[in-house]
Enzyme design. Structure first.
Site, PDB file in Angstrom:
ATOM      1  CG  HIS A 191       5.855  57.145  38.990  1.00  0.00           C
ATOM      2  ND1 HIS A 191       4.681  57.005  38.285  1.00  0.00           N
ATOM      3  CD2 HIS A 191       6.726  57.768  38.159  1.00  0.00           C
ATOM      4  CE1 HIS A 191       4.839  57.538  37.085  1.00  0.00           C
ATOM      5  NE2 HIS A 191       6.071  57.992  36.976  1.00  0.00           N
TER       6      HIS A 191
ATOM      7  CB  CYS B 296       4.828  61.062  37.288  1.00  0.00           C
ATOM      8  SG  CYS B 296       5.048  61.009  35.511  1.00  0.00           S
TER       9      CYS B 296
ATOM     10  CG  ASN C 113       5.241  56.961  33.352  1.00  0.00           C
ATOM     11  OD1 ASN C 113       4.280  57.255  34.069  1.00  0.00           O
ATOM     12  ND2 ASN C 113       6.382  57.619  33.382  1.00  0.00           N
TER      13      ASN C 113
HETATM   14  N1  COA Z   1      14.116  51.583  20.338  1.00  0.00           N
HETATM   15  C1  COA Z   1      15.384  51.336  19.961  1.00  0.00           C
HETATM   16  N2  COA Z   1      16.432  52.114  20.286  1.00  0.00           N
HETATM   17  C2  COA Z   1      16.176  53.189  21.037  1.00  0.00           C
HETATM   18  C3  COA Z   1      14.879  53.506  21.484  1.00  0.00           C
HETATM   19  C4  COA Z   1      13.835  52.667  21.093  1.00  0.00           C
HETATM   20  N3  COA Z   1      12.540  52.882  21.465  1.00  0.00           N
HETATM   21  N4  COA Z   1      14.941  54.643  22.214  1.00  0.00           N
HETATM   22  C5  COA Z   1      16.223  55.019  22.248  1.00  0.00           C
HETATM   23  N5  COA Z   1      16.987  54.147  21.523  1.00  0.00           N
HETATM   24  C6  COA Z   1      18.433  54.184  21.294  1.00  0.00           C
HETATM   25  C7  COA Z   1      18.965  55.593  21.354  1.00  0.00           C
HETATM   26  O1  COA Z   1      18.806  56.254  20.102  1.00  0.00           O
HETATM   27  C8  COA Z   1      20.405  55.351  21.686  1.00  0.00           C
HETATM   28  O2  COA Z   1      21.084  54.963  20.532  1.00  0.00           O
HETATM   29  P1  COA Z   1      22.576  55.528  20.225  1.00  0.00           P
HETATM   30  O3  COA Z   1      23.404  54.971  21.350  1.00  0.00           O
HETATM   31  O4  COA Z   1      22.850  54.948  18.903  1.00  0.00           O
HETATM   32  O5  COA Z   1      22.435  57.006  20.270  1.00  0.00           O
HETATM   33  C9  COA Z   1      20.351  54.132  22.611  1.00  0.00           C
HETATM   34  O6  COA Z   1      19.081  53.500  22.361  1.00  0.00           O
HETATM   35  C10 COA Z   1      20.467  54.477  24.083  1.00  0.00           C
HETATM   36  O7  COA Z   1      19.572  55.571  24.357  1.00  0.00           O
HETATM   37  P2  COA Z   1      19.433  56.176  25.810  1.00  0.00           P
HETATM   38  O8  COA Z   1      18.427  57.284  25.758  1.00  0.00           O
HETATM   39  O9  COA Z   1      20.793  56.474  26.371  1.00  0.00           O
HETATM   40  O10 COA Z   1      18.835  54.890  26.554  1.00  0.00           O
HETATM   41  P3  COA Z   1      18.489  54.672  28.076  1.00  0.00           P
HETATM   42  O11 COA Z   1      19.126  53.440  28.567  1.00  0.00           O
HETATM   43  O12 COA Z   1      18.663  55.909  28.885  1.00  0.00           O
HETATM   44  O13 COA Z   1      16.922  54.337  28.000  1.00  0.00           O
HETATM   45  C11 COA Z   1      14.867  55.452  28.503  1.00  0.00           C
HETATM   46  C12 COA Z   1      16.031  55.338  27.535  1.00  0.00           C
HETATM   47  C13 COA Z   1      13.967  56.589  28.055  1.00  0.00           C
HETATM   48  C14 COA Z   1      14.112  54.147  28.490  1.00  0.00           C
HETATM   49  C15 COA Z   1      15.414  55.741  29.915  1.00  0.00           C
HETATM   50  O14 COA Z   1      16.359  56.794  29.850  1.00  0.00           O
HETATM   51  C16 COA Z   1      14.349  56.105  30.893  1.00  0.00           C
HETATM   52  O15 COA Z   1      13.474  55.326  31.182  1.00  0.00           O
HETATM   53  N6  COA Z   1      14.440  57.293  31.484  1.00  0.00           N
HETATM   54  C17 COA Z   1      13.499  57.739  32.474  1.00  0.00           C
HETATM   55  C18 COA Z   1      12.332  58.352  31.779  1.00  0.00           C
HETATM   56  C19 COA Z   1      11.146  58.457  32.683  1.00  0.00           C
HETATM   57  O16 COA Z   1      10.916  57.648  33.543  1.00  0.00           O
HETATM   58  N7  COA Z   1      10.387  59.520  32.483  1.00  0.00           N
HETATM   59  C20 COA Z   1       9.183  59.742  33.172  1.00  0.00           C
HETATM   60  C21 COA Z   1       9.454  60.374  34.452  1.00  0.00           C
HETATM   61  S1  COA Z   1       8.009  60.451  35.394  1.00  0.00           S
END
Ligand code: COA
Length: 321
Positions: free
Chosen positions: A248, A118, A278
């Site tokens: 970003h 990105c 994104n």
């Molecule tokens: N809907 C419902 N539940 C979801 C879900 C969805 N779309 N995606 C994940 N979950 C659940 C997971 O399974 C997990 O459940 P569990 O606790 O029972 O295992 C729970 O939600 C928490 O998951 P986690 O991955 O720890 O959540 P998070 O707060 O880290 O949020 C993201 C996930 C992906 C939104 C976040 O980590 C993020 O934005 N990361 C950065 C990614 C990014 O920007 N990438 C591009 C870089 S350029």
């Protein structure tokens, strides 16, 4: 290292193309165990756009490039170089930049693609700025474009809800009167975290997005605010002096964290991830185009760009309008 030397380089036009098809959070509930609440609370995203079946990534790039060229008032013959940043090219080769160059009729221009997650559009802009500052080019068209729909794992609720398709473009030109322009630039990489965001082969696809989302989230929150504040210091600009932040658009919580830690006034940080998700290499250029079209950048304003992405990579640029 960070401060720019050579000829001053200005933004002489911006453009955008957002494909028509909209996918709302609730649409994912038809095939995934998720909800509008979860997605909007954890990411800030409400909807995103996806390219139509026959619409290639280079088509999105061309539309944004055409829009930027029209807005600049320049002619296709003025362009010396076309640089496309993307993580989702039509094919590994030929470069999408060559397709854009020929469709624009930019017959005197060279063309190549870059890829830096990105952060790609910032890497492309820094390449363009270096070439213009040193005198080898006068006008460079930079495009960031993505067609994510092909590489998303639609069974993975942690990743497919995050991304969208779009293209943004800007024309960078030598400043004829020497006024304003980019003043500082920086790129950073930490390849020890290369496995955080990857395209890997899968049963469904030649390349599919695989991401350790929570690791990315923690890594970016731990390191990006300091990267940006160090960049400002090296640029000799106080954080409070920055009039507009072009960041970003990955996750609203990441943007909020930067705003809080750097004590930035939130009204200086335009967002569009609620509408587009994104859009990776397109994200910064789409945000820039919206800021320009909404008259958010006035003459003399300081604009700071910052991005992060697969690699891991970070990048920043400082601009005086
Ligand atoms: N809907 C419902 N539940 C979801 C879900 C969805 N779309 N995606 C994940 N979950 C659940 C997971 O399974 C997990 O459940 P569990 O606790 O029972 O295992 C729970 O939600 C928490 O998951 P986690 O991955 O720890 O959540 P998070 O707060 O880290 O949020 C993201 C996930 C992906 C939104 C976040 O980590 C993020 O934005 N990361 C950065 C990614 C990014 O920007 N990438 C591009 C870089 S350029």
């Amino acid at each position: 290292m960070t401060l720019l030397r050579g000829r001053n380089v200005r933004i002489s036009g911006t453009g955008v193309y957002i494909p028509e098809r909209v996918m709302r959070n609730v649409d994912f509930t038809n095939f995934l165990d998720t909800s509008d609440e979860w997605i909007s609370e954890r990411t800030g995203i409400r909807e995103r756009h996806f390219a139509a079946d026959g619409e290639k990534c280079s088509d999105l790039a061309y539309m944004a490039a055409k829009n930027a060229l029209e807005n600049s008032g320049m002619s296709n013959k003025d362009i010396d170089m076309v640089i496309v940043a993307s993580n989702t090219p039509d094919s590994i080769f030929p470069p999408m930049a060559c397709k854009v160059q020929s469709r624009l009729g930019a017959v005197d221009a060279g063309a190549f693609d870059v890829q830096a997650g990105c952060t790609g559009s910032l890497a492309a802009m820094q390449t363009a700025i270096s070439g213009i500052a040193s005198g080898i080019w006068d006008n460079v068209l930079v495009i960031g474009c993505e067609r994510f729909r092909d590489i998303l794992d639609w069974k993975d609720r942690k990743t497919c809800i995050l991304f969208g398709d779009a293209a943004g473009a800007c024309l960078l030109s030598v400043s004829e009167d020497g006024a304003g322009g980019f003043t500082a630039a920086k790129l950073f990489s930490d390849g020890t975290k290369a496995d955080y965001i990857m395209a890997v082969p899968s049963d469904d696809s030649f390349q599919q997005l695989s991401m350790k989302g929570n690791d990315v989230f923690k890594y970016v929150n731990r390191n990006l605010p300091k990267f940006i504040s160090d960049f400002c210091k090296e640029s000799r600009v106080d954080v409070e002096q920055v009039n507009l932040w072009v960041l970003h658009q990955a996750n609203a919580r990441i943007i909020d964290d930067i705003v809080r830690r750097l004590k930035i006034s939130a009204d200086r940080v335009p967002t569009n991830l609620e509408r587009y998700g994104n859009t990776s290499a397109a994200s910064l250029l789409v945000t820039l185009d919206e800021a320009v079209k909404n008259n958010k950048i006035k003459s003399g304003d300081k604009v700071c760009f910052a991005a992060f992405g697969a690699g891991m990579t970070f990048g920043a640029l400082m601009y005086e309008a």
